[in-house]
Write an enzyme that holds these catalytic residues in place. Structure first.
Site, PDB file in Angstrom:
ATOM      1  N   ARG A  45     -22.901  11.048  42.633  1.00  0.00           N
ATOM      2  CA  ARG A  45     -21.478  10.745  42.778  1.00  0.00           C
ATOM      3  C   ARG A  45     -21.230  10.445  44.249  1.00  0.00           C
ATOM      4  O   ARG A  45     -22.119  10.565  45.083  1.00  0.00           O
ATOM      5  CB  ARG A  45     -20.572  11.842  42.216  1.00  0.00           C
ATOM      6  CG  ARG A  45     -21.039  13.255  42.238  1.00  0.00           C
ATOM      7  CD  ARG A  45     -21.239  13.834  43.621  1.00  0.00           C
ATOM      8  NE  ARG A  45     -20.061  13.625  44.448  1.00  0.00           N
ATOM      9  CZ  ARG A  45     -20.044  13.651  45.760  1.00  0.00           C
ATOM     10  NH1 ARG A  45     -21.168  13.847  46.463  1.00  0.00           N
ATOM     11  NH2 ARG A  45     -18.952  13.463  46.439  1.00  0.00           N
ATOM     12  N   GLY A  46     -19.970  10.027  44.537  1.00  0.00           N
ATOM     13  CA  GLY A  46     -19.669   9.555  45.886  1.00  0.00           C
ATOM     14  C   GLY A  46     -19.794   8.044  45.874  1.00  0.00           C
ATOM     15  O   GLY A  46     -20.808   7.509  45.394  1.00  0.00           O
ATOM     16  N   ALA A  47     -18.769   7.355  46.382  1.00  0.00           N
ATOM     17  CA  ALA A  47     -18.681   5.906  46.190  1.00  0.00           C
ATOM     18  C   ALA A  47     -19.951   5.131  46.595  1.00  0.00           C
ATOM     19  O   ALA A  47     -20.501   4.379  45.778  1.00  0.00           O
ATOM     20  CB  ALA A  47     -17.441   5.372  46.907  1.00  0.00           C
ATOM     21  N   ARG A  86     -17.729   4.353  35.976  1.00  0.00           N
ATOM     22  CA  ARG A  86     -16.626   5.025  36.667  1.00  0.00           C
ATOM     23  C   ARG A  86     -15.698   3.948  37.227  1.00  0.00           C
ATOM     24  O   ARG A  86     -16.174   2.999  37.851  1.00  0.00           O
ATOM     25  CB  ARG A  86     -17.146   5.957  37.782  1.00  0.00           C
ATOM     26  CG  ARG A  86     -17.975   7.127  37.217  1.00  0.00           C
ATOM     27  CD  ARG A  86     -18.200   8.213  38.243  1.00  0.00           C
ATOM     28  NE  ARG A  86     -16.993   8.963  38.503  1.00  0.00           N
ATOM     29  CZ  ARG A  86     -16.882   9.851  39.509  1.00  0.00           C
ATOM     30  NH1 ARG A  86     -17.899  10.051  40.326  1.00  0.00           N
ATOM     31  NH2 ARG A  86     -15.760  10.518  39.695  1.00  0.00           N
ATOM     32  N   ASP A 234     -12.718   6.124  48.039  1.00  0.00           N
ATOM     33  CA  ASP A 234     -13.367   5.437  46.914  1.00  0.00           C
ATOM     34  C   ASP A 234     -12.946   3.987  46.818  1.00  0.00           C
ATOM     35  O   ASP A 234     -13.694   3.135  46.318  1.00  0.00           O
ATOM     36  CB  ASP A 234     -13.057   6.151  45.597  1.00  0.00           C
ATOM     37  CG  ASP A 234     -14.028   7.298  45.404  1.00  0.00           C
ATOM     38  OD1 ASP A 234     -13.855   8.313  46.091  1.00  0.00           O
ATOM     39  OD2 ASP A 234     -14.988   7.138  44.628  1.00  0.00           O
TER      40      ASP A 234
HETATM   41  O1  MRU Z   1     -15.795  12.147  42.028  1.00  0.00           O
HETATM   42  P1  MRU Z   1     -16.677  11.943  43.240  1.00  0.00           P
HETATM   43  O2  MRU Z   1     -17.423  13.162  43.635  1.00  0.00           O
HETATM   44  O3  MRU Z   1     -17.555  10.727  43.067  1.00  0.00           O
HETATM   45  O4  MRU Z   1     -15.654  11.623  44.391  1.00  0.00           O
HETATM   46  C1  MRU Z   1     -16.162  11.438  45.682  1.00  0.00           C
HETATM   47  C2  MRU Z   1     -15.135  11.224  46.710  1.00  0.00           C
HETATM   48  O5  MRU Z   1     -13.954  11.276  46.455  1.00  0.00           O
HETATM   49  C3  MRU Z   1     -15.633  10.870  48.076  1.00  0.00           C
HETATM   50  O6  MRU Z   1     -14.780  11.356  49.057  1.00  0.00           O
HETATM   51  C4  MRU Z   1     -15.733   9.330  48.205  1.00  0.00           C
HETATM   52  O7  MRU Z   1     -16.436   8.796  47.120  1.00  0.00           O
HETATM   53  C5  MRU Z   1     -16.398   8.927  49.475  1.00  0.00           C
HETATM   54  S1  MRU Z   1     -18.111   9.314  49.472  1.00  0.00           S
HETATM   55  C6  MRU Z   1     -18.754   8.793  50.964  1.00  0.00           C
END
Ligand code: MRU
Length: 342
Positions: A45-47, A86, A234
Site C-alpha cells: 500500500r502507499g501510492a 484501488r 494519494d
Molecule cells: O491506504 P494506504 O495505506 O495505501 O494509504 C496511504 C497513504 O495515505 C499515504 O500517505 C500516501 O499513499 C502516500 S505514500 C508515499
C-alpha cells in the site's frame, strides 16, 4: 533492509505489510491476479508502491502469455484487472498508463521482445522512485527546523514507496542532515499504518518517535508540542487540494487553527492535472471489517453499521507547501504547480 518490492527470479516479491511489525514475511507472487489481490488487501500500500506493484503485475501478466495468445485482448484484461484494485492513488493509473504506452509502441514486436521491454519499464519505475524520493527529501529537509517535533499521519515511508519515502523521506533527510528532530506518528485507524509501519521504519532508522492516538494530535498541536506536520498524498488536484489517508484533513485544520505549517510531500506522478479540484477525486470506501475488528477481534456490537472512507481531501488553503522532486510549491498552487504539468 529488504526492499518493499522487487522482481526476483521471474516473480514479484513483496513484504506483507499486513503482518508488520510482528512478523516479517515476504510473499512471492506469480501472476497479475495475485499482484492485484495484494494491492486490494493492502499487502502492499502507499501510492508510489501501489504504482510499482501494478507495473510489475502488468509485466508479469504479459510474461506469462504463451506464443499464439491474443496479446492485445490479454493486455486489455491484465490492465483492467490491475486498474480496478484501488481508486484513489493517482500513481496506480500513472504507472499503468506508462506500461500501456510501452506496449503500444512495441506492438508488432515478437512476444519475447515485448516482454523484455515491459519488464525493463517496470524496473525503471521502481528504480526511479527511490531517486525521486531522495530529491523530495532533500527539498523538504530544508523546511524542518532543527529541534522540531514533526507530526506525520499514516505511512508515507519506505514501505509506501520503493524504499526511501516521501513524508518520511523528508524526515529522514532532515535527520541525516544532523537536525535533532522527533516524530509524533498518528496511529492511523483503522489499518494502523502509523502505529505499525511508520513506527517500525523510524525505529530502524534510529529517528526518535512516539506513537500517538489519532485523537491526541489536536491537543498536542494546541499545546505547542508540534512545530510542523508532513504527510504524503494519494492524489493532488491542479489547485493543490490533496487526498491522503483519512484523518489528514483533521490534522490540516488543526495546524491551520494553531498556526503550524502543514506540508504535503509527493512525487509529480501523484498529481492529477485533469482534475480542477479535490472534490473530483474518487474516495475509496474500504470493507467494514477493518473498522469492526482489530486483529480479527470484533470490537463493536455484532450488527453495528460502520462507515470506512479510506481517504479525505485537504483543501489547498490549509496546505503551507507541497514538496516534490522538482522543488517546493507554495500557494496559489494553480500557478505554482503549472510548470510541472507534462
Ligand atoms: O491506504 P494506504 O495505506 O495505501 O494509504 C496511504 C497513504 O495515505 C499515504 O500517505 C500516501 O499513499 C502516500 S505514500 C508515499
Amino acid at each position: 533492509m529488504h526492499p518493499t518490492i522487487e522482481w526476483k527470479d521471474g516473480q514479484v516479491v513483496m513484504i506483507d505489510q499486513r503482518r508488520l511489525p510482528l512478523e516479517e514475511i515476504y510473499l512471492e507472487l506469480h501472476d497479475e491476479d495475485r499482484v492485484a489481490e495484494a494491492i486490494e488487501t493492502m499487502v502492499i500500500r502507499g501510492a508510489p508502491a501501489i504504482g510499482i506493484a501494478a507495473a510489475y503485475g502488468f509485466a508479469l501478466g504479459v510474461i506469462r502469455l504463451k506464443p499464439g495468445a491474443d496479446i492485445a485482448a490479454e493486455v486489455d484484461r491484465i490492465q483492467a484487472r490491475l486498474w480496478e484494485t484501488r481508486p484513489t492513488a493517482r500513481n496506480l493509473f500513472w504507472a499503468l498508463e506508462r506500461m500501456r504506452r510501452v506496449f503500444e509502441t512495441g506492438r508488432g514486436l515478437p512476444l519475447a521482445r515485448l516482454q523484455e521491454r515491459l519488464l525493463a519499464e517496470a524496473m525503471a519505475i521502481d528504480r526511479e522512485d527511490e531517486d525521486i524520493c531522495r530529491r523530495i527529501g532533500a527539498h523538504g529537509a530544508v523546511l524542518i527546523p532543527d529541534g522540531a517535533t514533526v507530526l506525520t499521519h499514516c505511512n508515507a515511508g519506505g514501505l509506501a514507496t520503493a524504499g526511501y519515502g516521501t513524508a518520511i523521506g523528508v524526515i529522514r533527510a532532515a535527520w541525516e542532515a544532523g537536525k535533532k528532530i522527533r516524530v509524533l506518528a498518528d496511529e492511523t485507524r483503522p489499518f494502523l499504518q502509523g502505529a505499525r509501519l511508520t513506527a517500525w521504519e523510524l525505529g530502524r532508522l534510529g529517528v526518535p518517535y512516539q506513537v500517538i492516538t489519532d485523537n491526541a494530535a489536536g491537543w498536542l498541536i494546541h499545546t505547542g508540542e508540534v512545530q510542523i506536520a508532513v504527510v504524503g498524498a494519494d492524489r493532488i488536484a491542479r489547485n493543490g487540494d490533496a487526498a491522503n489517508k483519512i484523518g489528514t484533513y483533521s490534522v490540516a485544520v488543526l495546524c491551520h487553527e494553531n498556526d503550524i505549517p502543514f506540508t504535503v510531500a509527493a512525487p509529480i506522478s501523484t498529481f492529477d492535472f485533469s482534475l480542477a479540484h479535490g472534490g473530483l477525486i474518487p474516495i475509496e470506501e474500504r470493507p467494514a471489517a477493518e473498522v469492526r475488528e482489530i486483529n480479527g477481534r470484533l470490537i463493536v456490537p455484532q450488527d453495528a453499521a460502520v462507515r470506512n472512507p479510506a481517504f479525505d481531501v485537504t483543501p489547498a488553503r490549509y496546505i503551507t507547501a507541497i514538496i516534490t522532486e522538482r522543488g517546493v510549491a507554495r500557494p496559489p498552487y494553480e500557478s505554482s504547480l503549472a510548470p510541472w504539468r507534462d
